[in-house]
Design an enzyme around this catalytic site. Structure first.
Site, mmCIF file in Angstrom:
data_model
loop_
_atom_site.group_PDB
_atom_site.id
_atom_site.type_symbol
_atom_site.label_atom_id
_atom_site.label_comp_id
_atom_site.label_asym_id
_atom_site.label_seq_id
_atom_site.Cartn_x
_atom_site.Cartn_y
_atom_site.Cartn_z
ATOM 1 N N GLU A 1 80.118 19.143 46.476
ATOM 2 C CA GLU A 1 80.027 19.243 47.953
ATOM 3 C C GLU A 1 78.772 19.989 48.432
ATOM 4 O O GLU A 1 78.094 19.460 49.329
ATOM 5 C CB GLU A 1 81.281 19.898 48.536
ATOM 6 C CG GLU A 1 81.265 19.852 50.059
ATOM 7 C CD GLU A 1 82.496 20.501 50.686
ATOM 8 O OE1 GLU A 1 83.345 21.046 49.969
ATOM 9 O OE2 GLU A 1 82.581 20.450 51.926
ATOM 10 N N HIS B 1 86.381 19.700 58.279
ATOM 11 C CA HIS B 1 85.398 20.662 57.765
ATOM 12 C C HIS B 1 85.586 22.059 58.359
ATOM 13 O O HIS B 1 85.147 23.046 57.775
ATOM 14 C CB HIS B 1 83.970 20.152 57.991
ATOM 15 C CG HIS B 1 83.590 19.077 57.013
ATOM 16 N ND1 HIS B 1 83.198 19.347 55.724
ATOM 17 C CD2 HIS B 1 83.595 17.732 57.115
ATOM 18 C CE1 HIS B 1 82.953 18.218 55.074
ATOM 19 N NE2 HIS B 1 83.192 17.217 55.902
HETATM 20 CU CU1 CUO Z 1 82.443 15.208 55.519
HETATM 21 CU CU2 CUO Z 1 79.421 14.464 54.005
HETATM 22 O O1 CUO Z 1 80.380 14.952 55.615
HETATM 23 O O2 CUO Z 1 81.173 15.548 54.151
#
Ligand code: CUO
Length: 692
Positions: A354, A213
């Protein structure tokens, strides 16, 4: 001249003031008086002299005019920072913009040192990391492992207390003994979900998730470089990386005699699985709140966090996304249709679901995935009545510890699969490679054929950089994690074309039997297929054998990179190794490459396919781009190195005639049954230096 490596010192001891010693060797910043926060202006120089005497290595900070930081400073120093919250993302985005636009490393060091004691510590770490990753003049810096800066997000609060106690009581670090992180501390055996502690609470898995992320931010402020978010196929990679997490988690469930995870389909239904993290947040100075069994989600309205989201919002967004999938297109803000086609459809959906700022219409499709994390993470105190912080689901460093993460992502994956299920099945022609035949594949591990062993292993990680306000020196935490004996694939193939051909070798594995102990239908098994490796080869005419080691996997990063100790494992300055290291923190940990077996053994089907590399290759230079965990992480500043859809050939529903995996095979594919046995023993590693 600014040495870019000095920037890394700003990550050390994140809650201590910037003028304290850094780097473990007594280095200190010569901080201009007006950079100091009020309480320290009088005592800074005295404190520095007390710590370092006259021999301290001092780094001068250039005095420049500081850009306006009031927006990011509006989040308190000790409040909880979460990328799932839009307001926090915007503040971080502002800080990233400031950091990326400064003209030199020297200026960046100066502004970052000023910001460090004024903005939230976790936000600072995140924003500086993203900036270092994307500025051309800070390439090649090796980010400290997040676990080393914020160990509180990875280990039991009791262990952290012991770490503090030992670093205070035992002055010489050589005399300090590793603090053992217990293996069974979050629940008792009464909790069935606890059987999967070793997966959910694995340090390497959580670090991978954080790093993923970090590389793929979802938001950037308007003035910043859009390329920080807009990376090649990032929406599709969001879908694929998380789909693979689900496949892996479900394999672990089967191995532990548990059914596959039930998706969180009904937002009104209480969540049966509770989770009690037993961790304290050092920055927020509070325990991570638990979620009790059977907690019901409700609308979140917390003005203090600038967050208001209702279950009805979620339901509307979800319905619209399903409708768009069934209609085959989404609508952008001008009401123009964007087709959800075979190639780009999944990428659009990834960004919509997302959701990232690349979503073509957030008003219509909302922010489903992120708000799911938010609703769950505040379910214990949705209105802030009790002034409680977010639970672990609120952050990518901690979310994967909670069983509900997998229920939520099973639901999210089902949306993507709804789209994939509507695409035409791959035909035999799509799948085959004329003239290339795979005769067989075998797996060899410790002289045994098609048998892999898993076991437990202890590993040590130095946590000293994240332990603040204490005497220096290393303090080591000792983890127990899953491990397997390395193995090799041996693939026999024939090239009957008479000329050298290039093949893309794709290796997957899935459990052979389902949760009812029945052979798995292809339609189910394809979603359980774990990618183990993918690589290009050249195949000379005739018979050929190709051997590849499990440690070379395109999915994983080596053990020592996951747990890297900054000082020991750095490459030489500006060497290709060093340049690669930064990005390379992303990657599934190699010790979790294969699922844990059963004591009595568990059958898996290993699948290999050689497809036509000439049609699938992406021509680009990869030197220094850290491409060795590309399957889940992509390649830094480059295109995803495979033109096929991610997960090919299992990303679509198989053709009608392929009921079982064996029916799916074309001559360029082969399968073999592999048995994974778990030995309930622990390999002990007494020394940090033994990590390899
Ligand atoms: Cu990696 Cu829900 O956490 O995306």
């Amino acid at each position: 001249m600014g040495d870019k490596k000095n920037l890394l010192l700003l990550f050390d001891h994140p809650t201590e003031p910037v003028f304290m010693d850094k780097g473990g060797d007594g280095t200190m910043f010569n901080v201009p008086d007006h950079y100091l926060t009020d309480q320290y202006t009088k005592i800074c120089k005295k404190t520095q002299y007390r710590i370092g005497g006259s021999k301290a290595r001092m780094i001068d900070l250039k005095e420049i005019s500081i850009p306006d930081l009031s927006f990011p400073m509006s989040l308190g120093r000790t409040e909880q920072f979460s990328l799932m919250l839009k307001s926090h993302r915007q503040m971080a985005g502002h800080l990233i913009e400031v950091f990326t636009k400064l003209l030199s490393v020297e200026d960046l060091l100066s502004v970052a040192a000023f910001a460090r004691d004024r903005v939230n510590a976790v936000m600072f770490h995140y924003a500086l990391s993203v900036a270092l990753l994307h500025r051309p003049d800070t390439q090649g810096l090796d980010l400290p492992s997040f676990a080393q800066s914020f160990p509180d997000r990875f280990i039991d609060s009791q262990v952290l207390r012991s770490v503090r106690e030992q670093s205070f009581v035992v002055e010489e670090s050589e005399s300090r003994v590793p603090i053992v992180v217990p293996v069974n501390y979050t629940a008792s055996d009464l909790d069935h979900e606890h059987r999967l502690w070793y997966f959910r609470e694995d340090l390497g898995i959580n670090l991978h998730h954080w790093h993923w992320h970090l590389i793929y931010p979802i938001e950037i402020s308007d003035g910043a470089d859009r390329r920080i978010v807009d990376k090649d196929r990032r929406g599709e990679l969001f879908y694929y990386m998380h789909q693979q997490v689900m496949a892996r988690y479900n394999a672990e469930r089967l191995s532990n005699h548990m059914a596959r995870v039930q998706p969180l389909n009904d937002l009104d239904e209480p969540i049966a699985e509770g989770y009690f993290p037993k961790m304290d947040s050092t920055v927020a100075s509070r325990a991570y709140p638990p979620r009790f069994d059977n907690t019901q989600l409700s609308d979140v309205d917390r003005p203090a966090n600038q967050i208001k989201v209702g279950l009805n919002d979620m339901k509307r967004w979800i319905d619209r996304i399903y409708q768009a999938i069934h209609q085959g297109y989404v609508l952008d803000t001008n009401n123009e249709r964007i087709q959800l086609d075979e190639v780009k459809g999944i990428d659009y959906l990834g960004n919509i679901i997302e959701a990232s700022v690349l979503s073509p219409n957030t008003a219509l499709y909302g922010d489903v995935h992120n708000m799911g994390h938010v609703l769950i993470s505040y379910s214990h105190d949705p209105t802030n009545k009790h002034l409680e912080n977010q639970g672990v689901m609120g952050d990518s460093t901690t979310a994967m510890r909670d069983p509900v993460f997998y229920k939520w992502h099973a639901f999210i994956d089902n949306i993507f699969q709804e789209h994939k299920g509507r695409l035409p099945a791959y035909t035999e022609e799509d799948l085959s490679y004329p003239g290339i035949t795979v005769q067989n594949i075998n797996v060899i591990s410790q002289d045994r054929i098609n048998r892999i062993t898993t076991f437990w292993q202890e590993s040590d990680v130095d946590m000293s950089r994240g332990v603040d306000f204490l005497p220096r020196g290393s303090v080591v935490a000792r983890f127990t994690h899953l491990q397997h004996n390395p193995f090799t694939y041996s693939i026999n193939m024939v090239n009957s074309t008479g000329a050298t051909k290039f093949g893309y070798v794709r290796i997957f594995m899935a459990p052979k039997l389902d949760d009812r102990n029945a052979p798995m239908f292809m339609a189910d098994q394809r979603r359980m297929m774990i990618e183990l490796d993918k690589f290009g080869i050249s195949i000379p005419p005739g018979q050929h054998r190709f051997v590849r080691s499990s440690t070379e996997s395109s999915v994983t990063i080596p053990f020592k990179r996951t747990f890297r100790n900054l000082d020991n494992n750095r490459g030489a300055a500006n060497s290709p190794e060093e340049l690669e290291n930064f990005f390379c923190g992303c990657g599934w940990p190699n010790h979790m490459l294969v699922p844990k077996g059963r004591v009595e053994g568990m059958s898996f089907e290993l699948f290999v396919m050689i497809s036509n590399y000439d049609n699938e290759r992406v021509d680009q230079t990869l030197v220094g781009s850290c491409s060795d965990a590309a399957s889940y992480c992509g390649v830094r500043d480059r295109l995803y190195p495979d033109r096929r859809s991610m997960g090919f050939p299992f990303d679509r529903v198989p053709r009608m005639s392929a009921v079982l995996l064996k029916d799916f095979l074309t001559p360029n594919m082969s399968t073999v049954e592999v048995n994974i046995t778990h030995e309930d023993r622990t390999v002990k590693l007494p020394q940090l230096a033994n990590l390899s």
